[in-house]
Design a protein around this motif. Structure first.
Motif, PDB file in Angstrom:
ATOM      1  N   ALA A 270     -23.643   1.956 -44.580  1.00  0.00           N
ATOM      2  CA  ALA A 270     -24.144   0.590 -44.733  1.00  0.00           C
ATOM      3  C   ALA A 270     -23.124  -0.423 -44.230  1.00  0.00           C
ATOM      4  CB  ALA A 270     -24.497   0.322 -46.196  1.00  0.00           C
ATOM      5  N   TRP A 271     -21.848  -0.210 -44.532  1.00  0.00           N
ATOM      6  CA  TRP A 271     -20.796  -1.120 -44.068  1.00  0.00           C
ATOM      7  C   TRP A 271     -20.737  -1.138 -42.540  1.00  0.00           C
ATOM      8  CZ3 TRP A 271     -17.595  -4.775 -45.963  1.00  0.00           C
ATOM      9  CH2 TRP A 271     -16.508  -5.145 -45.180  1.00  0.00           C
ATOM     10  N   ALA A 272     -20.819   0.050 -41.933  1.00  0.00           N
ATOM     11  CA  ALA A 272     -20.775   0.128 -40.474  1.00  0.00           C
ATOM     12  C   ALA A 272     -21.948  -0.637 -39.857  1.00  0.00           C
ATOM     13  CB  ALA A 272     -20.790   1.591 -40.028  1.00  0.00           C
ATOM     14  N   TRP A 273     -23.134  -0.466 -40.435  1.00  0.00           N
ATOM     15  CA  TRP A 273     -24.321  -1.137 -39.878  1.00  0.00           C
ATOM     16  C   TRP A 273     -24.226  -2.648 -40.035  1.00  0.00           C
ATOM     17  CZ3 TRP A 273     -28.346  -4.033 -42.132  1.00  0.00           C
ATOM     18  CH2 TRP A 273     -29.407  -4.293 -41.260  1.00  0.00           C
ATOM     19  N   ILE A 274     -23.804  -3.118 -41.206  1.00  0.00           N
ATOM     20  CA  ILE A 274     -23.653  -4.557 -41.414  1.00  0.00           C
ATOM     21  C   ILE A 274     -22.627  -5.125 -40.442  1.00  0.00           C
ATOM     22  CG2 ILE A 274     -22.840  -6.311 -43.048  1.00  0.00           C
ATOM     23  CD1 ILE A 274     -23.960  -4.594 -45.294  1.00  0.00           C
ATOM     24  N   SER A 275     -21.612  -4.314 -40.122  1.00  0.00           N
ATOM     25  CA  SER A 275     -20.551  -4.767 -39.227  1.00  0.00           C
ATOM     26  C   SER A 275     -20.950  -4.716 -37.765  1.00  0.00           C
ATOM     27  CB  SER A 275     -19.287  -3.919 -39.449  1.00  0.00           C
ATOM     28  OG  SER A 275     -18.841  -4.018 -40.790  1.00  0.00           O
ATOM     29  N   GLY A 276     -22.173  -4.235 -37.477  1.00  0.00           N
ATOM     30  CA  GLY A 276     -22.667  -4.256 -36.110  1.00  0.00           C
ATOM     31  C   GLY A 276     -22.486  -2.978 -35.341  1.00  0.00           C
ATOM     32  N   ARG A 277     -22.184  -1.863 -36.027  1.00  0.00           N
ATOM     33  CA  ARG A 277     -22.005  -0.582 -35.349  1.00  0.00           C
ATOM     34  C   ARG A 277     -23.104   0.392 -35.719  1.00  0.00           C
ATOM     35  NH1 ARG A 277     -17.001  -2.122 -36.655  1.00  0.00           N
ATOM     36  NH2 ARG A 277     -17.025  -1.017 -38.641  1.00  0.00           N
ATOM     37  N   GLU A 278     -23.368   1.333 -34.839  1.00  0.00           N
ATOM     38  CA  GLU A 278     -24.373   2.368 -35.073  1.00  0.00           C
ATOM     39  C   GLU A 278     -23.714   3.702 -35.412  1.00  0.00           C
ATOM     40  OE1 GLU A 278     -27.346   1.246 -35.239  1.00  0.00           O
ATOM     41  OE2 GLU A 278     -26.767  -0.715 -34.434  1.00  0.00           O
ATOM     42  N   TYR A 279     -22.434   3.675 -35.733  1.00  0.00           N
ATOM     43  CA  TYR A 279     -21.708   4.896 -36.099  1.00  0.00           C
ATOM     44  C   TYR A 279     -20.611   4.506 -37.092  1.00  0.00           C
ATOM     45  CZ  TYR A 279     -18.503   2.877 -32.704  1.00  0.00           C
ATOM     46  OH  TYR A 279     -17.683   2.003 -32.026  1.00  0.00           O
ATOM     47  N   VAL A 280     -20.152   5.479 -37.879  1.00  0.00           N
ATOM     48  CA  VAL A 280     -19.142   5.239 -38.902  1.00  0.00           C
ATOM     49  C   VAL A 280     -17.764   5.596 -38.362  1.00  0.00           C
ATOM     50  CG1 VAL A 280     -18.312   5.903 -41.204  1.00  0.00           C
ATOM     51  CG2 VAL A 280     -20.769   5.654 -40.790  1.00  0.00           C
ATOM     52  N   THR A 281     -16.813   4.712 -38.567  1.00  0.00           N
ATOM     53  CA  THR A 281     -15.429   4.965 -38.201  1.00  0.00           C
ATOM     54  C   THR A 281     -14.606   5.220 -39.474  1.00  0.00           C
ATOM     55  OG1 THR A 281     -14.686   2.669 -38.376  1.00  0.00           O
ATOM     56  CG2 THR A 281     -15.698   3.351 -36.285  1.00  0.00           C
ATOM     57  N   PRO A 282     -13.418   5.814 -39.356  1.00  0.00           N
ATOM     58  CA  PRO A 282     -12.560   5.971 -40.536  1.00  0.00           C
ATOM     59  C   PRO A 282     -12.240   4.640 -41.211  1.00  0.00           C
ATOM     60  CG  PRO A 282     -11.781   7.393 -38.772  1.00  0.00           C
ATOM     61  CD  PRO A 282     -12.876   6.543 -38.181  1.00  0.00           C
ATOM     62  N   ASP A 283     -12.139   3.566 -40.436  1.00  0.00           N
ATOM     63  CA  ASP A 283     -11.881   2.250 -41.043  1.00  0.00           C
ATOM     64  C   ASP A 283     -13.047   1.792 -41.915  1.00  0.00           C
ATOM     65  OD1 ASP A 283      -9.361   2.015 -39.982  1.00  0.00           O
ATOM     66  OD2 ASP A 283      -9.993   0.851 -38.236  1.00  0.00           O
ATOM     67  N   ASP A 284     -14.270   2.167 -41.541  1.00  0.00           N
ATOM     68  CA  ASP A 284     -15.424   1.847 -42.388  1.00  0.00           C
ATOM     69  C   ASP A 284     -15.296   2.551 -43.733  1.00  0.00           C
ATOM     70  OD1 ASP A 284     -16.676   0.292 -40.393  1.00  0.00           O
ATOM     71  OD2 ASP A 284     -17.554   2.089 -39.489  1.00  0.00           O
ATOM     72  N   VAL A 285     -14.879   3.807 -43.700  1.00  0.00           N
ATOM     73  CA  VAL A 285     -14.693   4.575 -44.935  1.00  0.00           C
ATOM     74  C   VAL A 285     -13.616   3.922 -45.800  1.00  0.00           C
ATOM     75  CG1 VAL A 285     -14.072   6.815 -45.905  1.00  0.00           C
ATOM     76  CG2 VAL A 285     -15.415   6.699 -43.793  1.00  0.00           C
ATOM     77  N   LYS A 286     -12.505   3.548 -45.173  1.00  0.00           N
ATOM     78  CA  LYS A 286     -11.421   2.914 -45.917  1.00  0.00           C
ATOM     79  C   LYS A 286     -11.868   1.603 -46.561  1.00  0.00           C
ATOM     80  CE  LYS A 286      -7.601   4.773 -43.141  1.00  0.00           C
ATOM     81  NZ  LYS A 286      -6.462   4.436 -42.252  1.00  0.00           N
ATOM     82  N   ALA A 287     -12.726   0.858 -45.873  1.00  0.00           N
ATOM     83  CA  ALA A 287     -13.143  -0.463 -46.362  1.00  0.00           C
ATOM     84  C   ALA A 287     -13.891  -0.385 -47.680  1.00  0.00           C
ATOM     85  CB  ALA A 287     -13.996  -1.159 -45.304  1.00  0.00           C
TER      86      ALA A 287
END
Length: 325
Positions: A270-287
């Protein structure tokens, strides 16, 4: 927390959902991160626990959030004498029809604000277990579905424990996120005072200019889009390694369960999508790691005596588990 700019196409539900922060800010100053957390809860169909001292506008925040989404909201003040039927509803005898009819409780809404949830005994707290997990109420063996969408937003005070009943682990585990509502900084507090000086009435959101900027249809489209967010095996492994690291931490007597890992995955998407990405990065997990796991782990008594906090332990875990490249 700062989000990347969303897409510009009006057909993308991100556009409408990004407007939420600006709309809520008309009534509540400086709580963008909490609004984002509530939005993640709705997108993941997960409930949210808000923890903050009295007077930081937790109730006003939820009311403004519901108004900006044009969703029905009910507030329930949890007290020591509250009974389970006061939460879920109960059967009431109708003498005209000589039969029992079901009178709906406040859980039959879109957003239920469970204010000071830890001030009611475990018997009443448990009334929310089925509600939060199954999104239904069973009375005399008959299930009654709750409206869609449905979200429980519970609040509790982190500094006053007299007359409270700590939430059991089973109930805490049903919250997707635990968000710490901070005190405003000096500039934000000045903004609050200016608003009140100019006549702001917290009970009149319409007068403050808060208008619906997104709908349940936008949320449904957003959920579908979040479900399509990609996650590579390397990032899945990172989520697993973070959760497993909490289970072997010498400062924790209870680490994150596999359910915690699935919650971290959902919140990261959900964080990745709200941030404008279609994939999850390690930074998304950390956030989202701290807000997703802080209520799913438990400190050892000796660590508490040393003044260690759960967030410090989670920061240490994030610092020691290798980040995928």
């Amino acid at each position: 927390m700062t989000l990347a700019a969303g897409p510009t196409a009006d057909t993308d539900p991100r556009v409408a959902l990004h407007r939420l922060r600006a709309e809520v800010a008309k009534a509540v100053v400086g709580q963008d991160a909490i609004v984002t957390g509530l939005l993640i809860g709705l997108l993941c169909r997960g409930h949210v626990l808000l923890e903050g001292v009295p007077g930081v506008a937790k109730t006003l925040l939820v009311r403004a959030f519901a108004a900006a989404l044009d969703l029905d909201m009910k507030r329930l003040q949890f007290t020591p004498d509250l009974m389970p039927g006061d939460v879920t509803g109960s059967l009431v005898y109708d003498p005209r029809g000589a039969a029992f009819t079901f009178r709906q409780g406040p859980v039959f809404t879109n957003l239920l604000l469970a204010d000071e949830i830890n001030r009611t005994p475990p018997k009443t707290q448990s009334a929310l277990l089925e509600v939060m997990e199954e999104r239904q109420v069973s009375v005399e063996g008959s299930p009654r579905a709750l409206p869609e969408p449905f979200l429980v937003i519970a609040t509790q005070n982190p500094v006053e424990y007299e007359g409270t009943y700590p939430l059991p682990e089973a109930q805490l585990d049903r919250f997707l996120l635990k968000l710490a509502v901070p005190l405003p900084n000096r500039d934000e507090e000045l903004g609050v005072l200016r608003a009140h000086h100019q006549g702001f009435n917290p009970r009149d959101l319409a007068g403050a200019g808060v208008r619906p900027v997104a709908t349940a249809a936008d949320l449904a489209a957003g959920r579908d889009a979040v479900g399509r967010v990609g996650v590579v095996d390397m990032v899945l492994g990172y989520i697993v390694d973070l959760c497993r690291a909490t289970r072997v931490s010498p400062s924790l007597e209870l680490g994150a369960s596999p359910r915690g890992a699935t919650a971290l995955l959902a919140a990261s998407k959900a964080w990745a999508w709200i941030s404008g990405r279609e994939y999850v990065t390690p930074d998304d997990v950390k956030a989202v790691t701290r807000s997703t796991l802080r209520h799913r782990v438990r400190l050892r008594p000796e660590a508490e005596l040393e003044g260690v906090t759960v967030d410090q332990i989670l920061d240490a875990v994030l610092g020691t588990v290798p980040t995928p490249r």
